[in-house]
Design a protein around this motif. Structure first.
Motif, mmCIF file in Angstrom:
data_model
loop_
_atom_site.group_PDB
_atom_site.id
_atom_site.type_symbol
_atom_site.label_atom_id
_atom_site.label_comp_id
_atom_site.label_asym_id
_atom_site.label_seq_id
_atom_site.Cartn_x
_atom_site.Cartn_y
_atom_site.Cartn_z
ATOM 1 N N ARG A 285 0.864 -1.308 0.186
ATOM 2 C CA ARG A 285 0.022 -0.001 -0.086
ATOM 3 C C ARG A 285 0.847 1.307 -0.040
ATOM 4 O O ARG A 285 0.495 2.419 -0.703
ATOM 5 C CB ARG A 285 -0.885 0.034 1.238
ATOM 6 C CG ARG A 285 -1.938 1.161 1.183
ATOM 7 C CD ARG A 285 -3.101 0.774 2.136
ATOM 8 N NE ARG A 285 -3.606 -0.316 2.171
ATOM 9 C CZ ARG A 285 -4.770 -0.611 1.446
ATOM 10 N NH1 ARG A 285 -5.301 0.274 0.630
ATOM 11 N NH2 ARG A 285 -5.310 -1.853 1.513
ATOM 12 N N GLY A 286 1.969 1.107 0.485
ATOM 13 C CA GLY A 286 3.027 2.372 0.691
ATOM 14 C C GLY A 286 4.237 2.017 1.278
ATOM 15 O O GLY A 286 4.143 0.988 2.071
ATOM 16 N N ASN A 287 5.199 2.754 1.196
ATOM 17 C CA ASN A 287 6.836 2.681 1.759
ATOM 18 C C ASN A 287 6.961 1.205 1.509
ATOM 19 O O ASN A 287 7.642 0.578 2.493
ATOM 20 C CB ASN A 287 6.649 2.920 3.154
ATOM 21 C CG ASN A 287 6.223 4.394 3.082
ATOM 22 O OD1 ASN A 287 6.857 5.255 2.369
ATOM 23 N ND2 ASN A 287 5.378 4.801 4.291
ATOM 24 N N ALA A 288 7.015 0.622 0.047
ATOM 25 C CA ALA A 288 7.308 -0.847 0.036
ATOM 26 C C ALA A 288 8.829 -0.916 0.391
ATOM 27 O O ALA A 288 9.684 -0.176 0.235
ATOM 28 C CB ALA A 288 7.062 -1.272 -1.466
ATOM 29 N N THR A 289 9.142 -2.133 1.021
ATOM 30 C CA THR A 289 10.485 -2.785 1.219
ATOM 31 C C THR A 289 10.714 -4.013 0.690
ATOM 32 O O THR A 289 9.699 -4.810 0.232
ATOM 33 C CB THR A 289 10.705 -2.585 3.021
ATOM 34 O OG1 THR A 289 10.001 -3.884 3.303
ATOM 35 C CG2 THR A 289 10.375 -1.489 3.425
ATOM 36 N N ILE A 290 12.018 -4.472 0.814
ATOM 37 C CA ILE A 290 12.319 -5.614 0.200
ATOM 38 C C ILE A 290 11.643 -6.908 1.106
ATOM 39 O O ILE A 290 11.399 -7.734 0.441
ATOM 40 C CB ILE A 290 13.887 -5.949 0.412
ATOM 41 C CG1 ILE A 290 14.390 -7.189 -0.228
ATOM 42 C CG2 ILE A 290 14.283 -5.973 1.855
ATOM 43 C CD1 ILE A 290 16.019 -7.213 -0.143
ATOM 44 N N LYS A 291 11.239 -6.695 2.192
ATOM 45 C CA LYS A 291 10.494 -7.597 2.911
ATOM 46 C C LYS A 291 9.064 -7.712 2.371
ATOM 47 O O LYS A 291 8.731 -9.011 2.242
ATOM 48 C CB LYS A 291 10.200 -7.185 4.337
ATOM 49 C CG LYS A 291 9.457 -8.177 5.300
ATOM 50 C CD LYS A 291 9.193 -7.890 6.865
ATOM 51 C CE LYS A 291 8.397 -8.796 7.305
ATOM 52 N NZ LYS A 291 7.162 -9.058 6.716
ATOM 53 N N ASP A 292 8.516 -6.853 1.719
ATOM 54 C CA ASP A 292 7.239 -6.930 1.176
ATOM 55 C C ASP A 292 7.286 -7.883 0.057
ATOM 56 O O ASP A 292 6.637 -8.745 -0.425
ATOM 57 C CB ASP A 292 6.759 -5.636 0.304
ATOM 58 C CG ASP A 292 6.377 -4.710 1.724
ATOM 59 O OD1 ASP A 292 5.798 -5.149 2.508
ATOM 60 O OD2 ASP A 292 6.669 -3.435 1.861
ATOM 61 N N VAL A 293 8.541 -8.034 -0.663
ATOM 62 C CA VAL A 293 8.743 -8.901 -2.282
ATOM 63 C C VAL A 293 8.813 -10.315 -1.464
ATOM 64 O O VAL A 293 8.463 -11.305 -1.860
ATOM 65 C CB VAL A 293 9.964 -8.500 -2.725
ATOM 66 C CG1 VAL A 293 10.310 -9.396 -3.856
ATOM 67 C CG2 VAL A 293 9.696 -6.936 -3.126
ATOM 68 N N THR A 294 9.650 -10.337 -0.185
ATOM 69 C CA THR A 294 9.886 -11.797 0.336
ATOM 70 C C THR A 294 8.443 -12.279 0.582
ATOM 71 O O THR A 294 8.270 -13.499 0.756
ATOM 72 C CB THR A 294 10.894 -12.001 1.570
ATOM 73 O OG1 THR A 294 10.261 -10.887 2.629
ATOM 74 C CG2 THR A 294 11.966 -11.400 1.164
ATOM 75 N N ASP A 295 7.393 -11.328 1.286
ATOM 76 C CA ASP A 295 6.012 -11.924 1.720
ATOM 77 C C ASP A 295 5.439 -12.406 0.570
ATOM 78 O O ASP A 295 4.634 -13.357 0.669
ATOM 79 C CB ASP A 295 5.296 -10.770 2.103
ATOM 80 C CG ASP A 295 5.937 -10.213 3.566
ATOM 81 O OD1 ASP A 295 6.656 -10.715 4.450
ATOM 82 O OD2 ASP A 295 5.508 -9.162 4.003
ATOM 83 N N HIS A 296 5.592 -11.777 -0.636
ATOM 84 C CA HIS A 296 4.808 -12.414 -2.102
ATOM 85 C C HIS A 296 5.574 -13.565 -2.274
ATOM 86 O O HIS A 296 4.868 -14.692 -2.775
ATOM 87 C CB HIS A 296 4.837 -11.435 -3.254
ATOM 88 C CG HIS A 296 4.034 -10.017 -2.920
ATOM 89 N ND1 HIS A 296 2.878 -10.163 -3.417
ATOM 90 C CD2 HIS A 296 4.334 -9.001 -2.162
ATOM 91 C CE1 HIS A 296 2.309 -8.921 -2.980
ATOM 92 N NE2 HIS A 296 3.234 -8.244 -2.354
#
Length: 382
Positions: A285-296
């Motif tokens: 939703r905002g302020n994406a980080t590398i962790k968001d990619v690992t979540d996917h």
């Protein structure tokens, strides 16, 4: 008796020692090629240099380049120094033209195919053009980045199966069925946007012919950018495993470009692969980080299985990237983080699957099905 005790001790010591041995996730990228399903550098070469390669010196760090530096091109994050630092083993370069502006999409796509081939030819010590799964592995052994072509958007064939076949002969190895425009035979993912007023359609008979002809040719069917109805219809028609060259998990972030869990389960049955997109606005939703990619990545691995996930960054094609994955030098950090998060799950074997083994399997299966269909006649236009 003592002999048996010694054997037991050796086994116990070896197991205990190995259990303590650790490694950074990036280490696997030295042993198996990291394959990225989608990079739009050719489009940036068109936008910023009208396909004049002398103006795009990717042998240098382009960070502060007048045309391709981040100050003037927010999406430009690709050059050879950063690709090497990122340990990239193979790249699908996108031959993309704007479906809303191109007056002659076939000719314009040919121009993009041409610039990709010329770019690869210009850097023979670093890049190697290939059209096969084995070619990717051969390039990796030669310490070169295997370079392949994907055409992004079915508008590029202009409703002609002859053009599809010609593209294959030129070396194109996947076609993304739609981009942002709806076609006569398939809808874009935009129809699934909650604000869309477009009536959702299905893959028509001509669209089914296109999919079956791609199977016959051995061209990978790419479902990134298509609507959910089209995803389901293609998965019910195709004879070969499909790919999502740059899409993520809808359960993690609800965006029409992402893939629902029920489709992920269907991808597992199909034997296909979802290659995770890095675009900030598709993953968070905002302020994406590398962790968001690992979540996917972790979600797709959990639902579809570890054999059905890969990497499709979308570098050079979007205006923002997650913190920690700002450019093509950052892939190793992603593999390090996955390893740190779950050492039991992200073993050497599974990290290699994510990097490229899954894609190689899908590619080789498509090649085998192509070979099994050699006696089948080409599909004709309606």
């Amino acid at each position: 008796m003592w002999k048996n005790v010694v054997i037991v001790f050796i086994i116990f010591f070896t197991h205990s020692f190995c259990a303590k041995v650790d490694f950074p996730g990036r280490a696997v990228l030295d042993n198996f090629p990291l394959i990225d399903g989608h990079n739009d550098l050719p489009w940036n070469i068109f936008l910023n240099a009208k396909n004049h390669l002398e103006k795009c010196k990717i042998e240098a760090d382009l960070t502060k380049d007048e045309l391709f530096g981040s100050k003037n091109c927010v999406s430009c994050v690709t050059d050879l120094p950063r690709l090497k630092k990122g340990k990239l083993g193979a790249q699908f370069w996108a031959a993309y033209v704007d479906c809303t502006k191109s007056k002659d999409p076939v000719l314009d796509t040919l121009e993009q195919i041409d610039v990709i081939k010329r770019m690869v030819r210009k850097y023979p010590n670093d890049l190697k053009f290939t059209t096969t799964a084995d070619g990717i592995l051969e390039a990796f052994k030669e310490k070169k980045i295997a370079s392949l072509i994907g055409v992004e958007g079915g508008h590029s064939i202009d409703n002609h199966l002859s053009v599809l076949r010609a593209f294959y002969d030129l070396g194109v190895r996947y076609l993304t069925l739609t981009h942002t425009c709806n076609l006569d035979w398939a809808d874009s993912s935009l129809v699934d946007d909650p604000k869309s007023t477009h009536k959702k359609g299905n893959l028509n008979d001509f669209g089914k012919k296109i999919v079956l002809e791609m199977n016959r040719l051995g061209m990978l069917v790419d479902l990134s950018h298509v609507s959910k109805n089209i995803m389901w219809d293609v998965l019910n028609v195709t004879r070969s495993p499909i790919i999502f060259s740059h899409s993520s998990a809808k359960a993690i972030y609800s965006h029409s470009r992402n893939v629902d869990d029920d489709v992920l389960l269907k991808v597992k049955l199909n034997g296909g692969i979802v290659m995770v997109n890095f675009f900030s606005q598709f993953i968070s939703r905002g302020n994406a980080t590398i962790k968001d990619v690992t979540d996917h990545i972790n979600h797709i691995a959990d639902i579809a299985g570890i054999d059905h996930v890969g990497i499709g960054s979308d570098f050079d094609g979007v205006p923002s990237y997650p913190k920690g994955l700002e450019d093509t030098s950052k892939y190793p950090d992603l593999f390090d983080l996955l390893r740190e998060q779950n050492k039991t799950k992200w073993t050497v074997e599974n990290l290699e699957k994510l990097a490229g083994r899954n894609f190689i399997r899908v590619f080789k299966t498509n090649e085998k099905i192509r070979d099994d269909l050699t006696k089948e006649e080409p599909v004709e236009n309606p």
